[in-house]
Design an enzyme around this catalytic site. Structure first.
Site, PDB file in Angstrom:
ATOM      1  N   GLU A 192      -4.829  -8.758  -0.811  1.00 44.41           N
ATOM      2  CA  GLU A 192      -5.683  -8.360   0.352  1.00 44.41           C
ATOM      3  C   GLU A 192      -7.277  -8.290   0.017  1.00 44.41           C
ATOM      4  O   GLU A 192      -7.565  -7.603  -0.743  1.00 44.41           O
ATOM      5  CB  GLU A 192      -5.228  -7.123   1.138  1.00 44.41           C
ATOM      6  CG  GLU A 192      -3.925  -7.276   2.116  1.00 44.41           C
ATOM      7  CD  GLU A 192      -3.720  -6.193   2.547  1.00 44.41           C
ATOM      8  OE1 GLU A 192      -4.478  -5.317   3.456  1.00 44.41           O
ATOM      9  OE2 GLU A 192      -2.300  -6.053   2.910  1.00 44.41           O
ATOM     10  N   GLU A 231       0.930  -1.167   0.049  1.00 42.88           N
ATOM     11  CA  GLU A 231      -0.096   0.006   0.017  1.00 42.88           C
ATOM     12  C   GLU A 231       0.975   1.301   0.131  1.00 42.88           C
ATOM     13  O   GLU A 231       0.718   2.135   0.923  1.00 42.88           O
ATOM     14  CB  GLU A 231      -0.942  -0.116   1.190  1.00 42.88           C
ATOM     15  CG  GLU A 231      -1.854  -1.320   1.087  1.00 42.88           C
ATOM     16  CD  GLU A 231      -3.265  -1.113   1.889  1.00 42.88           C
ATOM     17  OE1 GLU A 231      -3.137  -0.331   2.650  1.00 42.88           O
ATOM     18  OE2 GLU A 231      -4.258  -2.022   1.637  1.00 42.88           O
TER      19      GLU A 231
HETATM   20  O1  AHR Z   1      -5.296  -6.246   6.480  1.00 43.83           O
HETATM   21  C1  AHR Z   1      -5.271  -5.091   7.432  1.00 43.83           C
HETATM   22  C2  AHR Z   1      -4.767  -3.731   6.718  1.00 43.83           C
HETATM   23  O2  AHR Z   1      -5.187  -3.507   5.903  1.00 43.83           O
HETATM   24  C3  AHR Z   1      -3.068  -4.148   6.155  1.00 43.83           C
HETATM   25  O3  AHR Z   1      -2.302  -3.925   6.967  1.00 43.83           O
HETATM   26  C4  AHR Z   1      -3.067  -3.153   5.121  1.00 43.83           C
HETATM   27  O4  AHR Z   1      -2.256  -3.458   4.106  1.00 43.83           O
HETATM   28  C5  AHR Z   1      -4.676  -2.781   4.723  1.00 43.83           C
HETATM   29  O5  AHR Z   1      -4.772  -1.589   4.452  1.00 43.83           O
END
Ligand code: AHR
Length: 516
Positions: A318, A195
């Site tokens: 994710e 991110e």
């Molecule tokens: O999964 C939780 C968080 O969500 C992670 O650390 C981040 O990459 C995302 O914003």
């Protein structure tokens, strides 16, 4: 005469209505071109809340919970059973604060840091590189290491690659041996930051693309057995500009994957309870979950412009449901329960990934244990499997099978207060033994659905279903088996046609065995 005509008209119209109610899914049994990469069934484990500590890792000195080198045996067994193909670690946002050298060597002498993103707790680095890579070996998963770009250095990431992958004599390989590991682990999957548009450094895509080029240049392929697979930190949801810039500015020989993150929720600023929600909140959650179809399609279309050969993979590293934490738990720990709503998110998302197997070659559900849409929850020595675990397990029949194209027609609308979503989602594959597996989800909160599945050639059918009385149901530590997969028999077969009824909010996997 008039009466007779009226009766015939009535019959025709009622036939039309019932014909419309059926959802038809026709499968092209000879049309498969793409393999569903097993890594679509991947997971993610961050140093966040009770995922690693008190989740996977209970410490080598624990004499209450059975473990192997500090990792819970019950979790190892459950994840082996799940056939987890790949596991991403150590973050998430944590990755861009993590200095891997803090987590090697004698455990008593490791430095501590503050986990700045997740609850401000002290991280004692007792679970480090060796622990994670050995855990991956224990569960039979490939590791996916996320490198620190945000607060790290090029040399630090290059050294990590050498430490875990270099076979010969080198300062890093020697250090690994001194720490007790002779053979390299040959780690293939590497994230270059996480991110980067947010917690990874609030960068512009142009700036990150340059940094990415620099970092990936020094990530050397040491092993002959597994070529490095470097994954650029990708877009936040619908930030198509991010994907465009990466694809435009990073030369193809430096990149194997581009990531994408997208979560499902009621409203980002008002996420609501994981278990106490109404149909309006459920519908909103499913709207964000099903948005994945559009996201994957549009990000893939951009990638197609720069990479029509589809050499670079889209990695959804994710995804999953995100709600308010359970009452009384640390807000920074993201601990939430897991209901049939999550089973719906899992079933529909996995169908989307399967159906885009030409470009999506890995996905990592967030997160494996005790965090967000977890497949496992723990409470001291107790462990439970969530509805999401069961969906992932039912679906693992698709791993490395050939995707078969499907065509959905007929009525397929779940309507709530004038808003519409597709009720039925499906994906179908054929495995190496010729068995066809169809995963079907009905997200409708109230209506059962008639489905006609047309599979040319037919075959012997068997089925499994995950369903429960209420959408809000979940497995608890007092009632761990409230929701478990059941044998599914509510189908009729006539030649090529299988007619079945999908109850509201249900997931069904049908196996159609080879007739030969
Ligand atoms: O999964 C939780 C968080 O969500 C992670 O650390 C981040 O990459 C995302 O914003």
């Amino acid at each position: 005469m008039i009466l007779r005509l009226a009766f015939i008209l009535f019959l025709v119209s009622s036939f039309t209505v019932s014909a419309q109610e059926v959802t038809r899914i026709s499968v092209q049994t000879n049309g498969g071109q793409h393999i569903i990469n097993k890594n679509i069934y991947g997971h993610f484990a961050e140093h966040l809340g009770r995922c690693i500590y008190e989740g996977f890792y209970v410490g080598e000195d624990n004499d209450v919970i059975p473990h192997t080198n500090g990792v819970r045996n019950d979790i190892i067994a459950a994840l082996r059973e799940l056939k987890v193909p790949v596991l991403r670690w150590p973050g998430g946002c944590f990755a861009d604060t993590y200095h891997w050298m803090d987590g090697i060597g004698s455990k008593g002498e490791r430095p501590t840091i503050v986990n700045q993103w997740w609850g401000g707790v002290t991280e004692d680095n007792s679970f480090g590189t060796h622990d994670f890579l050995n855990l991956c070996e224990a569960i039979g998963a490939e590791p996916y290491l996320a490198g620190n770009v945000g607060s790290g250095q090029v040399k630090e990431l290059a050294d990590w690659v050498t430490y875990v992958n270099h076979e010969g004599v080198s300062p890093m390989a020697d250090l690994r041996r001194a720490n007790g590991r002779e053979e390299p682990w040959n780690v293939k999957y590497w994230g270059v930051g996480n991110e980067m548009w947010g917690c990874g450094g609030n960068m512009t895509p142009e700036f990150y693309a340059n940094l990415y080029r620099q970092y990936s240049t020094f990530m050397t392929d040491w092993s002959n057995s597994s070529k490095l697979f470097r994954i650029a930190s990708g877009a936040n949801v619908a930030d198509y500009h991010w994907t465009e810039v990466l694809m435009r500015d990073v030369p193809k020989h430096l990149i194997e994957g581009v990531a994408l993150h997208s979560y499902s929720f009621v409203e980002w600023n008002d996420k609501g309870s994981a278990t106490d929600f109404d149909e309006a909140q459920y519908f909103s959650t499913m709207q964000t979950a099903l948005k994945m179809e559009e996201l994957v399609t549009k990000h893939s279309a951009i990638m197609d412009q720069y990479d029509p050969e589809k050499e670079i993979a889209l990695i959804v590293d994710e995804w999953g449901g995100w709600y308010n934490v359970e009452e009384g738990t640390n807000p920074g720990f993201l601990y939430q329960q897991n209901t049939m709503r999550d089973a719906m998110i899992a079933g529909t998302s996995l169908n989307i990934f399967n159906n885009h197997a030409d470009r999506v070659r890995m996905a990592n559900l967030a997160q494996t244990v005790n965090v967000l849409q977890a497949v496992i929850l723990t409470e001291e020595e107790k462990m439970i499997l969530t509805p999401t675990y069961h969906v992932m397990k039912m679906y693992n029949v698709h791993q490395d099978a050939t995707l078969l194209p499907v065509n959905l027609s007929g009525n397929n609308t779940y309507e709530f207060k004038g808003k519409k979503l597709p009720a039925i989602s499906a994906s179908v594959s054929k495995n190496a033994d010729g068995i066809i597996n169809a995963s079907l989800v009905n997200i409708d909160a109230t209506e059962r659905r008639e489905v006609e599945l047309l599979v040319p050639g037919g075959g012997k059918v068997s089925g499994t279903m995950l369903q429960s009385e209420n959408l809000q149901d979940f497995n608890s530590f007092d009632s761990p088996n409230k929701i478990t997969p059941q044998v599914f028999k509510d189908f009729k077969q006539k030649g090529d046609k299988i007619t079945l009824t999908l109850p509201p909010f249900s997931v069904v996997v049908l196996s159609i065995a080879n007739q030969d």
